[in-house]
Write an enzyme that holds these catalytic residues in place. Structure first.
Site, PDB file in Angstrom:
ATOM      1  CB  THR A   5     -52.198  32.431 -22.139  1.00 11.00           C
ATOM      2  OG1 THR A   5     -52.978  31.419 -22.061  1.00 11.00           O
ATOM      3  CG2 THR A   5     -52.504  33.689 -21.646  1.00 11.00           C
ATOM      4  CG  ASN A  29     -54.828  31.690 -15.349  1.00 11.81           C
ATOM      5  OD1 ASN A  29     -55.918  31.187 -15.670  1.00 11.81           O
ATOM      6  ND2 ASN A  29     -54.067  31.402 -14.256  1.00 11.81           N
ATOM      7  CB  ALA A  30     -53.851  28.042 -18.564  1.00 12.68           C
ATOM      8  N   GLY A  31     -54.133  28.528 -21.459  1.00 16.69           N
ATOM      9  CA  GLY A  31     -54.737  28.071 -22.561  1.00 16.69           C
ATOM     10  C   GLY A  31     -54.732  26.580 -23.139  1.00 16.69           C
ATOM     11  CG  HIS A  32     -57.401  24.181 -22.226  1.00 18.42           C
ATOM     12  ND1 HIS A  32     -56.525  23.410 -21.393  1.00 18.42           N
ATOM     13  CD2 HIS A  32     -58.485  24.516 -21.301  1.00 18.42           C
ATOM     14  CE1 HIS A  32     -56.976  23.531 -20.241  1.00 18.42           C
ATOM     15  NE2 HIS A  32     -57.940  24.093 -20.198  1.00 18.42           N
ATOM     16  N   GLY A  45     -48.872  22.183 -15.917  1.00 18.94           N
ATOM     17  CA  GLY A  45     -49.841  22.707 -16.830  1.00 18.94           C
ATOM     18  C   GLY A  45     -49.208  22.476 -18.281  1.00 18.94           C
ATOM     19  CG  ASP A  46     -48.904  24.665 -20.814  1.00 22.29           C
ATOM     20  OD1 ASP A  46     -49.962  25.153 -21.217  1.00 22.29           O
ATOM     21  OD2 ASP A  46     -47.795  25.304 -20.480  1.00 22.29           O
ATOM     22  CD  GLU A  47     -50.588  19.253 -17.162  1.00 20.93           C
ATOM     23  OE1 GLU A  47     -51.272  19.803 -17.663  1.00 20.93           O
ATOM     24  OE2 GLU A  47     -49.977  19.410 -16.076  1.00 20.93           O
ATOM     25  N   GLY A 103     -56.577  20.186 -23.249  1.00 20.43           N
ATOM     26  CA  GLY A 103     -57.457  20.389 -24.138  1.00 20.43           C
ATOM     27  C   GLY A 103     -57.930  19.323 -25.188  1.00 20.43           C
ATOM     28  NE  ARG A 159     -46.604  25.679 -23.170  1.00 17.31           N
ATOM     29  CZ  ARG A 159     -47.675  25.262 -23.941  1.00 17.31           C
ATOM     30  NH1 ARG A 159     -47.204  24.028 -24.821  1.00 17.31           N
ATOM     31  NH2 ARG A 159     -48.655  25.584 -24.168  1.00 17.31           N
TER      32      ARG A 159
HETATM   33  P1  GDP Z   1     -53.456  22.131 -21.965  1.00 21.68           P
HETATM   34  O1  GDP Z   1     -53.397  23.538 -21.525  1.00 21.68           O
HETATM   35  O2  GDP Z   1     -53.031  20.976 -21.141  1.00 21.68           O
HETATM   36  O3  GDP Z   1     -54.677  21.778 -22.734  1.00 21.68           O
HETATM   37  O4  GDP Z   1     -52.223  21.953 -23.023  1.00 21.68           O
HETATM   38  P2  GDP Z   1     -51.671  22.947 -24.270  1.00 21.68           P
HETATM   39  O5  GDP Z   1     -52.632  22.894 -25.433  1.00 21.68           O
HETATM   40  O6  GDP Z   1     -51.286  24.334 -23.697  1.00 21.68           O
HETATM   41  O7  GDP Z   1     -50.481  22.235 -24.843  1.00 21.68           O
HETATM   42  C1  GDP Z   1     -50.408  21.089 -25.264  1.00 21.68           C
HETATM   43  C2  GDP Z   1     -49.690  21.201 -26.640  1.00 21.68           C
HETATM   44  O8  GDP Z   1     -49.430  19.894 -26.800  1.00 21.68           O
HETATM   45  C3  GDP Z   1     -50.385  21.776 -27.550  1.00 21.68           C
HETATM   46  O9  GDP Z   1     -49.702  22.467 -28.771  1.00 21.68           O
HETATM   47  C4  GDP Z   1     -51.097  20.712 -28.354  1.00 21.68           C
HETATM   48  O10 GDP Z   1     -51.643  21.031 -29.758  1.00 21.68           O
HETATM   49  C5  GDP Z   1     -50.348  19.613 -28.203  1.00 21.68           C
HETATM   50  N1  GDP Z   1     -50.671  18.228 -28.378  1.00 21.68           N
HETATM   51  C6  GDP Z   1     -51.510  17.677 -27.369  1.00 21.68           C
HETATM   52  N2  GDP Z   1     -51.339  16.244 -27.597  1.00 21.68           N
HETATM   53  C7  GDP Z   1     -50.296  16.004 -28.563  1.00 21.68           C
HETATM   54  C8  GDP Z   1     -49.800  14.817 -29.134  1.00 21.68           C
HETATM   55  O11 GDP Z   1     -49.968  13.898 -28.971  1.00 21.68           O
HETATM   56  N3  GDP Z   1     -48.861  15.160 -29.985  1.00 21.68           N
HETATM   57  C9  GDP Z   1     -48.263  16.231 -30.558  1.00 21.68           C
HETATM   58  N4  GDP Z   1     -47.497  16.340 -31.296  1.00 21.68           N
HETATM   59  N5  GDP Z   1     -48.881  17.456 -29.845  1.00 21.68           N
HETATM   60  C10 GDP Z   1     -49.716  17.225 -28.877  1.00 21.68           C
END
Ligand code: GDP
Length: 424
Positions: free
Chosen positions: A301, A37-40, A11-13, A16, A306
C-alpha cells in the site's frame, strides 16, 4: 463450511496468494475487517495485482466476493480497484457489498493524516487511510452504515452532527480548512448511487449459502500482532484481524466455521512501528529485504521498505494460538536459499530470564532474541512441487518450525505465483 485465512504475525505474510489459490476451491470469498490500509499481492495469469479492498477471489470467475459488515468501506477506493482489475483483462468479478458496512468518509482520511502530522516523531506509523478515526467513529456511534446513505434526511442529519465535531477539530486542533456539508452530501450521494448495484443483505445471503453447504473463505487482513486486544497495543490496528472475529465481521454463523489457516513467512517482516524482536539492520537486513517477496520487501500500500528479521517462533506460536490455527501456510521458503546458516528465534530473554511465551508490550520492548542455528540448503527451491523433493535441510527447517509453533504446516510456498506451492 467456512475456512478462514489469517496472518500469524504483523501482516504481509502472503495471505493474498494463499487466498487466491484456495479461492479456486471456494464458492464465496469474504473480507471481514480492515480497509484499504493493507495490500495483498497476487500474481497469476492476469498479471501482478496489489489488492487493498477487493477480496482475493476476484480472479476466479465462479467466486462470489463479499465485503462484510466489519470492513471499513472506502467506496471510491473499492470502485477504482474494481475498474483497474477489469481493465487488466479480468472478467468482471461477482461482488456483493453488505448494506451494514460502515462507510469511510473523506474526513476520516484527513484526520488520520493530520493526527500523524501533529504527533510528529511519536506517530503510530499509520498508513493514513483513515482507519483509526473510522473505527473510532463507529464505536462512538457517529459513523454511517452504507444503507443510511440511501435516506437523504438520515444522511443530512448524521453528517450535520459528525461535521459539528470534525470541523471543530479541523479548525482548533489542526488549523486546517473546514468541510462543507452540502459538498459532502453531494459527494456521498453520488458514491452511494455508483455502488448501489452491489449492495444487499449479505448476512442473509451467507447464512443461506452456509445452510446449502457452500464453500466459504474468509480473508483476514494484517495479523495477530496487530489485534487491538491481543497484539502489540498500541502499535496495532483498529479492527480485529483474528479468525475469532471472522463470524462477526463477515456475518456468518459460528456453527459453520471449520479450518483456520494461519499464514506465516519463513522469516519475519513488519511494516510500521512497534517492537520487533528479531529485527535485522544494515547489510544483513538489506540482503533479505531485496530478496524477499516477489519484488523485495516493500509495502504493497505504502511502498515503504519493510522491516525484516529472522523467523520468530515465540511470536508465531502465540500468533497461531490466538488465531486458533488448525493449519499453517509457510510462505517465502525460496527466499532463504542463499543462507549457509539460518537463525531461528526460539525464546526471548527479558531482564536476564528466558521465556518461550509471548509477553505484554512493555516487556516485549525489553526482549532479546535467543537463536538456534539451523543449517541452510544453499540452492534454489523454486519449481519443486513435492515435499519429499525439497533439500533435506529445507525439510528440517520446516519441521523445526512446525514443532516450535505447535500447529501443522500444511502448505509450503516456494514462489509468489499461484501454482508455486507444496501441499503436505
Ligand atoms: P498479504 O498482505 O499477507 O497478502 O502479503 P503481501 O502480499 O503484502 O506480501 C507478501 C509478499 O510475498 C508479496 O510480495 C508476495 O508476492 C510474496 N510472496 C508470497 N508467497 C511467496 C513465496 O512463497 N515466495 C516468494 N518469493 N514471494 C512470495
Amino acid at each position: 463450511m467456512v475456512r478462514t485465512i489469517v496472518g500469524a504475525n504483523w501482516g504481509d505474510e502472503g495471505k493474498g496468494k494463499i487466498t487466491d489459490m484456495l479461492a479456486g476451491e471456494s464458492d464465496i470469498v469474504v473480507r471481514f475487517q480492515g480497509g484499504a490500509n493493507a495490500g495483498h499481492t497476487i500474481i497469476n495469469d492476469y498479471g501482478r495485482f496489489a489488492l487493498h479492498l477487493l477480496p482475493s477471489g476476484v480472479f476466479n470467475p465462479n467466486v462470489v466476493n463479499i465485503i462484510g459488515p466489519g470492513v471499513a468501506l472506502n467506496i471510491e477506493a473499492l470502485l477504482s480497484e474494481l475498474d483497474s482489475v477489469v481493465k487488466a483483462g479480468v472478467p468482471a468479478p461477482k461482488l456483493l457489498v453488505s448494506e451494514r458496512a460502515q462507510v469511510m468518509m473523506p474526513y476520516h482520511v484527513l484526520l488520520d493524516c493530520y493526527e500523524e502530522e501533529r504527533l510528529g516523531a511519536k506517530n503510530f506509523g499509520s498508513t493514513k487511510s483513515g482507519i483509526a478515526p473510522f473505527y473510532g467513529d463507529k464505536f462512538q456511534k457517529i459513523g454511517l452504515q452504507l444503507c443510511q446513505l440511501y435516506y437523504p434526511e438520515v444522511l443530512r442529519e448524521k453528517l450535520t452532527h459528525a461535521l459539528s465535531i470534525k470541523n471543530a477539530l479541523l479548525e482548533h486542533l489542526y488549523h486546517k480548512p473546514q468541510i462543507d456539508l452540502e459538498e459532502l452530501i453531494d459527494k456521498m450521494t453520488a458514491l452511494a448511487e455508483r455502488i448501489r448495484p452491489y449492495v444487499c443483505d449479505t448476512n442473509l445471503y451467507l447464512h443461506e449459502a452456509c445452510r446449502a453447504g457452500k464453500r466459504v473463505l474468509l480473508e483476514g487482513q494484517l495479523g495477530t500482532l496487530r489485534d487491538p486486544d491481543h497484539g502489540i497495543y498500541p502499535m496495532t490496528t483498529s479492527s480485529s484481524p483474528l479468525a475469532g472475529y471472522g463470524p462477526v465481521g463477515a456475518g456468518v454463523p459460528l456453527w459453520a466455521m471449520s479450518d483456520v489457516i494461519a499464514v506465516t513467512k519463513a522469516y519475519s517482516s513488519c511494516v510500521g512501528r512497534g517492537p520487533f524482536t528479531t529485527e535485522l539492520f544494515g547489510e544483513e537486513a538489506q540482503e533479505l529485504r531485496v530478496r524477499g517477496g516477489d519484488k523485495g520487501e516493500f509495502g504493497a500500500t505504502t511502498g515503504r521498505p519493510r522491516r525484516v528479521g529472522w523467523f520468530d517462533a515465540v511470536a508465531t506460536r502465540y500468533g497461531c494460538m490466538m488465531q486458533g490455527a488448525t493449519q499453517v501456510a509457510l510462505t517465502n521458503m525460496d527466499v532463504l536459499g542463499y543462507l549457509p546458516e539460518i537463525p531461528v528465534c526460539v525464546a526471548y530473554e527479558i531482564d536476564g530470564e528466558r521465556t518461550e511465551n509471548f509477553p505484554v508490550t512493555p516487556l516485549l520492548e525489553r526482549a532479546k532474541p535467543v537463536y538456534e542455528m539451523l543449517p541452510g540448503w544453499m540452492c534454489d527451491t523454486r519449481g519443486i512441487r513435492k515435499y519429499e523433493d525439497l533439500p533435506e535441510n529445507a525439510r528440517r527447517y520446516v519441521e523445526f518450525i512446525e514443532a516450535r509453533i505447535g500447529a501443522p504446516v500444511r502448505f509450503v510456498s516456494n514462489g509468489p505465483r499461484r501454482d508455486e506451492i507444496i501441499i503436505r
